[in-house]
Design a protein around this motif. Structure first.
Motif, PDB file in Angstrom:
ATOM      1  N   TYR A   1      17.371   2.416 -11.658  1.00  0.00           N
ATOM      2  CA  TYR A   1      16.944   1.805 -10.393  1.00  0.00           C
ATOM      3  C   TYR A   1      16.258   0.481 -10.672  1.00  0.00           C
ATOM      4  O   TYR A   1      15.811   0.224 -11.790  1.00  0.00           O
TER       5      TYR A   1
ATOM      6  N   ARG B   1      14.758   1.154  -2.246  1.00  0.00           N
ATOM      7  CA  ARG B   1      15.163   1.237  -3.639  1.00  0.00           C
ATOM      8  C   ARG B   1      16.677   1.242  -3.821  1.00  0.00           C
ATOM      9  O   ARG B   1      17.409   1.921  -3.120  1.00  0.00           O
TER      10      ARG B   1
ATOM     11  N   PHE C   1      14.031  12.734  -7.341  1.00  0.00           N
ATOM     12  CA  PHE C   1      13.271  13.213  -8.500  1.00  0.00           C
ATOM     13  C   PHE C   1      12.171  14.149  -8.016  1.00  0.00           C
ATOM     14  O   PHE C   1      11.674  14.000  -6.910  1.00  0.00           O
TER      15      PHE C   1
ATOM     16  N   TYR D   1       2.015  -2.011 -13.322  1.00  0.00           N
ATOM     17  CA  TYR D   1       3.029  -1.340 -12.501  1.00  0.00           C
ATOM     18  C   TYR D   1       2.766  -1.474 -11.006  1.00  0.00           C
ATOM     19  O   TYR D   1       3.659  -1.313 -10.200  1.00  0.00           O
ATOM     20  N   LEU D   2       1.534  -1.739 -10.641  1.00  0.00           N
ATOM     21  CA  LEU D   2       1.225  -1.779  -9.214  1.00  0.00           C
ATOM     22  C   LEU D   2       1.206  -3.196  -8.649  1.00  0.00           C
ATOM     23  O   LEU D   2       1.768  -3.451  -7.608  1.00  0.00           O
ATOM     24  N   CYS D   3       0.560  -4.132  -9.347  1.00  0.00           N
ATOM     25  CA  CYS D   3       0.450  -5.474  -8.766  1.00  0.00           C
ATOM     26  C   CYS D   3       1.343  -6.479  -9.484  1.00  0.00           C
ATOM     27  O   CYS D   3       1.438  -7.624  -9.063  1.00  0.00           O
ATOM     28  N   ASP D   4       1.987  -6.068 -10.559  1.00  0.00           N
ATOM     29  CA  ASP D   4       2.928  -6.904 -11.301  1.00  0.00           C
ATOM     30  C   ASP D   4       2.283  -8.128 -11.960  1.00  0.00           C
ATOM     31  O   ASP D   4       2.964  -9.047 -12.387  1.00  0.00           O
TER      32      ASP D   4
ATOM     33  N   ILE E   1      12.294  -3.326  -5.155  1.00  0.00           N
ATOM     34  CA  ILE E   1      12.106  -1.965  -4.637  1.00  0.00           C
ATOM     35  C   ILE E   1      11.453  -1.939  -3.257  1.00  0.00           C
ATOM     36  O   ILE E   1      11.701  -1.055  -2.464  1.00  0.00           O
TER      37      ILE E   1
ATOM     38  N   LEU F   1       8.958   4.912  -1.698  1.00  0.00           N
ATOM     39  CA  LEU F   1       9.852   3.930  -2.329  1.00  0.00           C
ATOM     40  C   LEU F   1      10.503   4.487  -3.596  1.00  0.00           C
ATOM     41  O   LEU F   1      11.380   3.868  -4.165  1.00  0.00           O
ATOM     42  N   LYS F   2      10.035   5.627  -4.033  1.00  0.00           N
ATOM     43  CA  LYS F   2      10.647   6.329  -5.171  1.00  0.00           C
ATOM     44  C   LYS F   2      10.563   5.532  -6.473  1.00  0.00           C
ATOM     45  O   LYS F   2      11.527   5.434  -7.233  1.00  0.00           O
ATOM     46  N   ASP F   3       9.426   4.954  -6.718  1.00  0.00           N
ATOM     47  CA  ASP F   3       9.225   4.175  -7.940  1.00  0.00           C
ATOM     48  C   ASP F   3       8.747   5.133  -9.037  1.00  0.00           C
ATOM     49  O   ASP F   3       7.551   5.314  -9.262  1.00  0.00           O
ATOM     50  N   ILE F   4       9.711   5.732  -9.707  1.00  0.00           N
ATOM     51  CA  ILE F   4       9.433   6.887 -10.578  1.00  0.00           C
ATOM     52  C   ILE F   4       8.462   6.573 -11.710  1.00  0.00           C
ATOM     53  O   ILE F   4       7.658   7.415 -12.107  1.00  0.00           O
ATOM     54  N   VAL F   5       8.514   5.349 -12.226  1.00  0.00           N
ATOM     55  CA  VAL F   5       7.619   5.032 -13.351  1.00  0.00           C
ATOM     56  C   VAL F   5       6.144   5.210 -12.979  1.00  0.00           C
ATOM     57  O   VAL F   5       5.297   5.365 -13.853  1.00  0.00           O
ATOM     58  N   LEU F   6       5.843   5.208 -11.688  1.00  0.00           N
ATOM     59  CA  LEU F   6       4.448   5.379 -11.277  1.00  0.00           C
ATOM     60  C   LEU F   6       3.914   6.775 -11.586  1.00  0.00           C
ATOM     61  O   LEU F   6       2.718   7.029 -11.454  1.00  0.00           O
TER      62      LEU F   6
ATOM     63  N   ARG G   1      13.291  -2.064 -10.089  1.00  0.00           N
ATOM     64  CA  ARG G   1      11.900  -2.157  -9.637  1.00  0.00           C
ATOM     65  C   ARG G   1      11.630  -3.510  -9.001  1.00  0.00           C
ATOM     66  O   ARG G   1      10.682  -3.670  -8.245  1.00  0.00           O
TER      67      ARG G   1
ATOM     68  N   GLN H   1       4.422   3.993  -2.648  1.00  0.00           N
ATOM     69  CA  GLN H   1       5.367   3.428  -3.611  1.00  0.00           C
ATOM     70  C   GLN H   1       6.000   4.510  -4.483  1.00  0.00           C
ATOM     71  O   GLN H   1       7.171   4.440  -4.832  1.00  0.00           O
TER      72      GLN H   1
END
Ligand SMILES: [Zn+2]
Ligand SMILES: [Zn+2]
Ligand SMILES: [Zn+2]
Ligand SMILES: [Zn+2]
Lengths: 442, 218
Positions: free
Chosen positions: A71, A80, B131, B4-7, A76, B92-97, A73, B88
């Motif tokens: 996916y 997504r 997931f 990971y949150l604010c880039d 996103i 938003l399904k941001d799995i790395v979080l 990022r 998120q």
């Protein structure tokens, strides 16, 4: 089917997030009118935003497709995209009947704007890129009106892309007033849904991710402005959103050398539309300002400056290099003047606070660089705290200076760079402003 | 790397986290980290603020679900930063979080001798989300866990009385042998009904002691 065609022409949309009934869409896909493509190409690149760094294209075991999916990022926040996500687009040549457009504008162009306007139209007629090299407040939007109208009349689709939502919000009502019979879509994060086919789209550069081969004319505003200049993904988005041969009009107050080289056709416009020069910033030292704020103290010179503006009832903006410093400062300022507000990029009430400042309901605003462009507040006075910090490069400092003195009634405003030592970006900003002003006279 | 949150770019941060659990990489910046509000000891079951058992948990003790949960806690409060995080991660399904709270979960559970049992998702929900968000939190903390429960295909939220009755069957035992002690784990504790319905099923299968851990107390 007409709605689907209008919506999907030139767009790349998530199949699962369309406003259409499922059966209708399935039918359009079966008959080949709508093309389906995978969200991630070869597990490597996002088909929507074209991101391909391995830090942003992340593998995971996907419960939907029961295999390893990737996916993106990077984009996103727009919903997504993963390998098993389907993107849809209108596959057939457009059959949309061209709209008729009217042009409603009773302003006039200065001879310098007029010349630039002609030059832009000439480049467009030859499908060539063009750079409008214009200082802030030079009336660059107005000079594009005839070119936009010309393109719309020919049935072309035009996009104006700007780096930030603030700019889109400021441009949109102006363009709606000038082109009252044209369907115009204004697209930014969380913008309301807008129906029909829009021959004129005003969008943040991010929203361009959702377009492909869509535009016949692409206008990119503030081209070297943050975040555009730093984000190659947005650059790619611009070229993906337009048709391959479509010309780009770049508008910039501080074009990079690369852009100047890349776009040979350009118009320079250094006179502000009300004919006054840009205010030249003053440098004032503010030694150890960070320490002062950490100790719960506003540096004396800054207090004097703010008190002076409040006494004179002049609205003011104070720019800070970091959100942390704003947060330290706002509490201290509020102790003196409770009505002062602070805004930063994550502030949901940003729009309201700026509106209050414009309407004179609050005396001033402390801000991060988020407000450096697209904001017009009559008679606003500007200070930069920590003008020596790297976030304030010459381009940003010039943009900030351009906030001041924008209205005809109050052409001159004060701009003060408070610093902890003069750096060359500050010198460069002043040199450029002086050269613009010289150009304005000559 | 970037937060990971604010880039925003992060310098390599050496904190107690990286010293204590040097296998777990810090993935958010200090500023974003500071936005989360740890739950201070409060209710001995759900960590709601205040002295002793909270009103919600006391209320449960007046129902048929009384005494099901022996002890428990939550690690964080539900504030704006946490709301954004959950949005998120889950929406938003941001799995790395799933890695953001790995060190906290590891610290809370690595000495745990009892079996960790995650609250499961049903198949439709899992397909939709792509997931299992509760399992992934444990995976990121490198904690072993065992599924003992399965979940029905309908969601919570029914309003009528008969709907609520039907809720009692929302979880069932998956047939895996049960130990004497179990730690139930979920991402978000809201009303406490999920935990109690799950605990009921396990007690019915002969589990003697049930503790709970939630990442967040809403
Ligand atoms: Zn992407
Ligand atoms: Zn998949
Ligand atoms: Zn961060
Ligand atoms: Zn409680």
């Amino acid at each position: 089917m007409k709605e689907i065609e209008e919506f999907l022409t030139g767009r790349m949309w998530l199949r699962n997030f369309t406003p259409f009934p499922k059966e209708q869409l399935d039918d359009a896909i079966l008959t080949g009118k709508v093309r389906v493509s995978p969200g991630i190409i070869d597990g490597k690149q996002c088909a929507r935003c074209l991101e391909k760094s391995s830090q942003k294209i992340v593998p995971f075991f996907c419960a939907a497709c029961q295999s390893v999916c990737h996916y993106c990022r990077h984009c996103i926040k727009m919903g997504r995209i993963s390998s098993c996500t389907e993107l849809i687009t209108w596959a057939f040549p457009s059959t949309i009947t061209p709209q008729s457009h009217s042009f409603f504008w009773n302003g006039s162009l200065t001879p310098m704007q007029e010349r630039a306007s002609q030059e832009v139209q000439q480049s467009l007629s030859q499908d060539k890129d063009h750079l409008v090299y214009a200082v802030c407040g030079a009336g660059k939007t107005e000079l594009l009106f005839p070119a936009i109208y010309g393109a719309l009349k020919k049935g072309l689709r035009v996009c104006i892309a700007a780096p930030r939502t603030d700019v889109v919000l400021e441009l949109s009502p102006r363009l709606r007033a000038v082109f009252p019979s044209t369907t115009i879509h204004s697209l930014y994060g969380n913008s309301p849904e807008q129906s029909g086919f829009a021959p004129l789209v005003i969008a943040t550069t991010h929203q361009l991710y959702r377009f492909k081969d869509a535009f016949d004319v692409m206008i990119v505003d503030e081209v070297d402005a943050f975040p555009y200049s730093y984000d190659p993904a947005l650059r790619r988005a611009v070229s993906k959103a337009k048709k391959e041969m479509a010309p780009i009009i770049y508008v910039s107050a501080t074009p990079s050398n690369q852009l100047l080289k890349q776009v040979p056709n350009s118009s320079q416009l250094f006179r502000r539309f009300h004919g006054f020069p840009l205010p030249v910033p003053q440098f004032r030292s503010l030694w150890g300002y960070e320490k002062d704020f950490s100790k719960g103290k506003i540096p004396a010179k800054l207090i004097d400056w703010v008190d002076d503006k409040i006494n004179k009832e002049q609205p003011f903006l104070v720019f800070f290099p970091t959100i942390e410093l704003i947060e330290k400062a706002i509490g201290l300022f509020k102790q003196r003047h409770p009505a002062i507000e602070a805004v930063h990029s994550k502030d949901a009430d940003r729009k309201e606070k700026v509106m209050k400042l414009r309407q004179g309901q609050i005396p001033g605003v402390l801000t991060s660089t988020i407000l450096e462009r697209g904001i017009t507040i009559p008679n606003v006075q500007v200070a930069v705290v920590g003008a020596d910090q790297p976030i304030f490069d010459a381009a940003a400092l010039i943009q900030i200076s351009g906030r001041s003195g924008r209205a005809v009634d109050y052409p001159s405003g004060e701009v003060v760079f408070f610093h902890n030592g003069i750096v060359w970006q500050m010198d460069k900003a002043i040199k450029l402003i002086r050269s613009y002003n010289k150009g304005a006279r000559g | 790397m970037n937060c990971y949150l604010c880039d925003q770019g992060m310098s390599t941060q050496v904190s107690w986290r990286s010293i204590f659990f040097n296998e777990l990489q810090e993935v958010v910046c200090l500023r974003c980290r500071a936005g989360f509000e740890p739950a201070v000891p409060g209710c001995p079951i759900c960590s709601a603020p205040g002295e002793g058992k909270c009103a919600d948990c006391c209320e449960w003790e007046t129902t048929e679900y009384a005494g099901l949960i022996d002890a428990g806690k939550s690690l964080y409060r539900y504030n704006t930063a946490m709301k954004e995080y959950l949005h998120q991660y889950k929406f938003l399904k941001d799995i790395v979080l799933s890695q953001v709270f790995a060190a906290d979960l590891r610290e809370a559970l690595y000495k745990q001798q009892t079996m960790i049992v995650p609250i499961p998702m049903n198949g439709n929900k899992l397909k939709e989300r792509t997931f299992p968000q509760v399992d992934r939190l444990l995976d990121s903390a490198a904690l072993p866990y065992t599924h003992l429960l399965e979940k029905k295909e309908i969601g919570l939220g029914g309003k009528s009385k008969s709907d609520r009755m039907a809720l009692q069957d929302i979880f069932w035992w998956n047939g895996h042998p049960v130990p004497e002690k179990v730690l139930l784990f979920d991402d978000l504790y809201t009303t406490g009904s999920t935990m109690r319905l799950a605990a009921q099923v396990l007690k019915d299968q002969g589990v003697k002691e049930i503790k709970i851990l939630s990442l967040i107390r809403a």
